[in-house]
Design an enzyme around this catalytic site. Structure first.
Site, PDB file in Angstrom:
ATOM      1  N   ILE A 256       0.838  -1.201   0.000  1.00 14.37           N
ATOM      2  CA  ILE A 256       0.000   0.000   0.000  1.00 14.37           C
ATOM      3  C   ILE A 256       0.874   1.251   0.000  1.00 14.37           C
ATOM      4  O   ILE A 256       1.785   1.386   0.824  1.00 14.37           O
ATOM      5  CB  ILE A 256      -0.931   0.026   1.238  1.00 14.37           C
ATOM      6  CG1 ILE A 256      -1.962  -1.099   1.161  1.00 14.37           C
ATOM      7  CG2 ILE A 256      -1.640   1.378   1.352  1.00 14.37           C
ATOM      8  CD1 ILE A 256      -2.812  -1.238   2.412  1.00 14.37           C
ATOM      9  N   ILE A 257       0.600   2.140  -0.931  1.00 12.93           N
ATOM     10  CA  ILE A 257       1.126   3.505  -0.899  1.00 12.93           C
ATOM     11  C   ILE A 257      -0.086   4.407  -0.704  1.00 12.93           C
ATOM     12  O   ILE A 257      -1.046   4.337  -1.479  1.00 12.93           O
ATOM     13  CB  ILE A 257       1.862   3.879  -2.204  1.00 12.93           C
ATOM     14  CG1 ILE A 257       3.053   2.937  -2.440  1.00 12.93           C
ATOM     15  CG2 ILE A 257       2.329   5.329  -2.156  1.00 12.93           C
ATOM     16  CD1 ILE A 257       4.153   3.043  -1.410  1.00 12.93           C
ATOM     17  N   LYS A 264       4.317   9.252  -7.700  1.00 14.31           N
ATOM     18  CA  LYS A 264       5.600   9.940  -7.516  1.00 14.31           C
ATOM     19  C   LYS A 264       6.775   8.965  -7.503  1.00 14.31           C
ATOM     20  O   LYS A 264       7.875   9.322  -7.089  1.00 14.31           O
ATOM     21  CB  LYS A 264       5.573  10.749  -6.214  1.00 14.31           C
ATOM     22  CG  LYS A 264       4.462  11.803  -6.174  1.00 14.31           C
ATOM     23  CD  LYS A 264       4.411  12.512  -4.839  1.00 14.31           C
ATOM     24  CE  LYS A 264       3.279  13.538  -4.829  1.00 14.31           C
ATOM     25  NZ  LYS A 264       3.159  14.236  -3.524  1.00 14.31           N
ATOM     26  N   GLY A 265       6.522   7.733  -7.930  1.00 18.09           N
ATOM     27  CA  GLY A 265       7.589   6.739  -7.974  1.00 18.09           C
ATOM     28  C   GLY A 265       7.831   6.021  -6.668  1.00 18.09           C
ATOM     29  O   GLY A 265       8.745   5.187  -6.577  1.00 18.09           O
ATOM     30  N   ASN A 266       7.018   6.308  -5.635  1.00 16.95           N
ATOM     31  CA  ASN A 266       7.253   5.688  -4.331  1.00 16.95           C
ATOM     32  C   ASN A 266       6.975   4.189  -4.345  1.00 16.95           C
ATOM     33  O   ASN A 266       7.678   3.416  -3.695  1.00 16.95           O
ATOM     34  CB  ASN A 266       6.390   6.369  -3.264  1.00 16.95           C
ATOM     35  CG  ASN A 266       6.855   7.782  -2.967  1.00 16.95           C
ATOM     36  OD1 ASN A 266       8.050   8.025  -2.812  1.00 16.95           O
ATOM     37  ND2 ASN A 266       5.922   8.727  -2.897  1.00 16.95           N
ATOM     38  N   ALA A 268       7.293   2.100  -6.889  1.00 15.25           N
ATOM     39  CA  ALA A 268       8.391   1.420  -7.578  1.00 15.25           C
ATOM     40  C   ALA A 268       9.623   1.337  -6.683  1.00 15.25           C
ATOM     41  O   ALA A 268      10.308   0.308  -6.643  1.00 15.25           O
ATOM     42  CB  ALA A 268       8.728   2.151  -8.872  1.00 15.25           C
ATOM     43  N   GLU A 290       1.035 -12.212  -3.968  1.00 17.63           N
ATOM     44  CA  GLU A 290      -0.278 -12.784  -3.668  1.00 17.63           C
ATOM     45  C   GLU A 290      -1.392 -11.973  -4.326  1.00 17.63           C
ATOM     46  O   GLU A 290      -1.597 -10.807  -4.005  1.00 17.63           O
ATOM     47  CB  GLU A 290      -0.495 -12.809  -2.145  1.00 17.63           C
ATOM     48  CG  GLU A 290      -1.865 -13.327  -1.729  1.00 17.63           C
ATOM     49  CD  GLU A 290      -2.078 -13.237  -0.226  1.00 17.63           C
ATOM     50  OE1 GLU A 290      -3.210 -13.459   0.228  1.00 17.63           O
ATOM     51  OE2 GLU A 290      -1.101 -12.943   0.489  1.00 17.63           O
TER      52      GLU A 290
END
Length: 477
Positions: A256-257, A264-266, A268, A290
């Site tokens: 989860i982000i 914002k690339g977080n 990745a 999963e």
């Protein structure tokens, strides 16, 4: 029967999740957002009954993610058509969606924020730090058996059903109605948390960005004949075996982000950090995911393809344009270097189906522009016979995998219809791959703009203070 429409609230709209950061002047607002899904908590219709102007405010202290729940409304109904107003707090409490501390008084939440020390750090150990245009970030890693990590997970776990389609809690039995969680295997769970470091006044504060949980399974290797005994003597193995030394299949379970930090690339950065960490561990034989949703599938495809393209052996794989496709019988090997495919996959530690898909994307990216599937509307150059042959070979590679994956269904339909369905599916797969490859190109360009020093692993001599010995504060819940 009385109309109840005026007393119905959309749960996803009524729930407001906010991050607040402690400061000397009080709690400062960081971000507010709404959940994506609420059906697993409030039912399939995602409605809350019995209120007008309902607001379910769930505040989180942005560093240690202590939650506080506040419910407000302008009017509350009585019993209508034998329906009682939804007891929102009771549902969140009894369902173990929130820890008990979330239901404390607002004053207690605010006063406790003033008591946090300036040198507070997240639970676990500092794993990686990197810089980005948005500031400095840190990734922390811990085990769920650690009380501080377990507490953080209990505070965050409500994000799983709110943001992951069909998501369940760690220790939850989806086939049981009980809300009790079984954490007897907590030591098998690893918890990665991502934080942004921000300036609040003249101090630096942590702001929680996202997290991921990882589970280790025993990896069953193909049986091999036992070694011949050197003597007639035989002893049982020592019982003090370190289970961490056993071969394992590592599974990414939750990822989860939070919405304010997406795009914002977080995601990745977190995924690549986790994958690279386990790829370097000799005991990890395979890294799996999963039940990924479509958005995470895209992230995974992009990151896995970028990782594989760093392997020279993978980059040398090509569609074999010299083969002749027989009208009947078995197909010859369609890929130059096909004898190395399994060796490359095992070295990359990527699951077979995922490796096959990413390989198809890579091979498609090498097709001539005249026959390469594309989302662009511009006219493509005319295709030569050689171009068409190469595209046909690539299509057969994809169809082989599609047929294996859907063999049971396809075997039940007529051959002519089977060919038509495979052709239609191949067309859709090509467009999907074109979309992902375009995202890979954008990601490569973005990474090329960042300096090599934007990310670094922490070495022992870089750490002036042993952060691993600092105990994160564990509150009552």
């Amino acid at each position: 029967m009385e109309d109840t429409t005026q007393w119905l609230s959309d749960a996803s709209t009524a729930i407001h999740i906010s991050l607040v950061s402690p400061s000397e002047s009080g709690l400062q607002h960081v971000a507010t957002f709404n959940p994506r899904h609420t059906y697993s908590i409030f039912g399939d219709d995602e409605k809350i009954f019995g209120y007008q102007d309902l607001k379910v405010n769930l505040r989180y202290r942005a560093n240690d993610m202590r939650p506080h729940l506040n419910i407000s409304y302008s009017k509350k109904s009585g019993t209508i058509n034998e329906l009682e107003p939804t007891d929102v707090a009771a549902i969140l409490d009894e369902g173990n969606h929130l820890p008990k501390i979330a239901f404390a008084k607002a004053r207690d939440f605010e006063e406790s924020s003033k008591q946090l020390s300036d040198d507070w750090t997240p639970p676990g150990k500092l794993h990686t730090t990197f810089d980005s245009p948005e500031g400095q970030y840190e990734i922390w890693c811990g085990n769920l058996a650690d009380p501080a990590v377990k507490q953080l997970n209990s505070r965050l776990q409500i994000f799983v059903p709110l943001f992951i389609e069909g998501g369940t809690y760690i220790g939850q039995d989806p086939d049981e109605d009980s809300a009790e969680l079984d954490l007897s295997d907590a030591d098998r769970w690893t918890f990665f948390s991502l934080y942004q470091k921000r300036k609040v006044g003249d101090k630096t504060a942590y702001v929680f960005v996202g997290y991921s949980t990882i589970y280790r399974f025993y990896y069953f290797q193909p049986p091999t004949p036992p070694a011949s005994p050197q003597s007639d003597e035989w002893e049982l193995p020592n019982g003090n075996m370190d289970l961490g030394e056993l071969p394992c299949r590592t599974r990414l379970s939750q990822f989860i982000i939070l919405p304010p930090f997406q795009g914002k690339g977080n995601g990745a950065r977190l995924y690549k950090t986790i994958f690279e960490h386990y790829h370097k561990i000799p005991q990890t034989y395979e890294f799996t995911v999963e039940d990924p949703n479509e958005a995470f599938d895209d992230l995974r495809d992009i990151c896995d393809l970028q990782f594989l393209r760093k392997m020279p052996e993978f980059n040398n794989l090509l569609v074999d344009t010299n083969i002749k496709i027989p009208k009947k019988g078995f197909l010859p090997k369609l890929i130059i270097g096909s004898s190395l495919l399994e060796e490359i996959r095992l070295r990359a530690k990527i699951a077979p189906r995922q490796f096959g898909r990413v390989l198809e994307m890579h091979l498609m990216s090498k097709l001539p522009v005249s026959v390469r599937p594309t989302m662009a509307i511009e006219d493509q150059p005319a295709a030569t016979k050689a171009d068409q042959h190469e595209a046909k070979v690539w299509g057969l590679i994809v169809k082989q995998r599609l047929y294996r994956h859907n063999k049971e269904v396809l075997s039940q339909i007529e051959p002519a219809e089977r060919v038509e369905k495979l052709d239609d599916t191949l067309h859709g797969v090509g467009l999907e791959y074109a979309r992902i490859l375009a995202a890979v190109d954008r990601s490569d360009k973005y990474e090329g703009q960042t300096t090599a020093s934007s990310k670094r692993k922490l070495d022992a001599d870089e750490i002036t203070e042993d952060l691993s010995n600092k105990k994160a504060r564990v509150e009552d819940a």
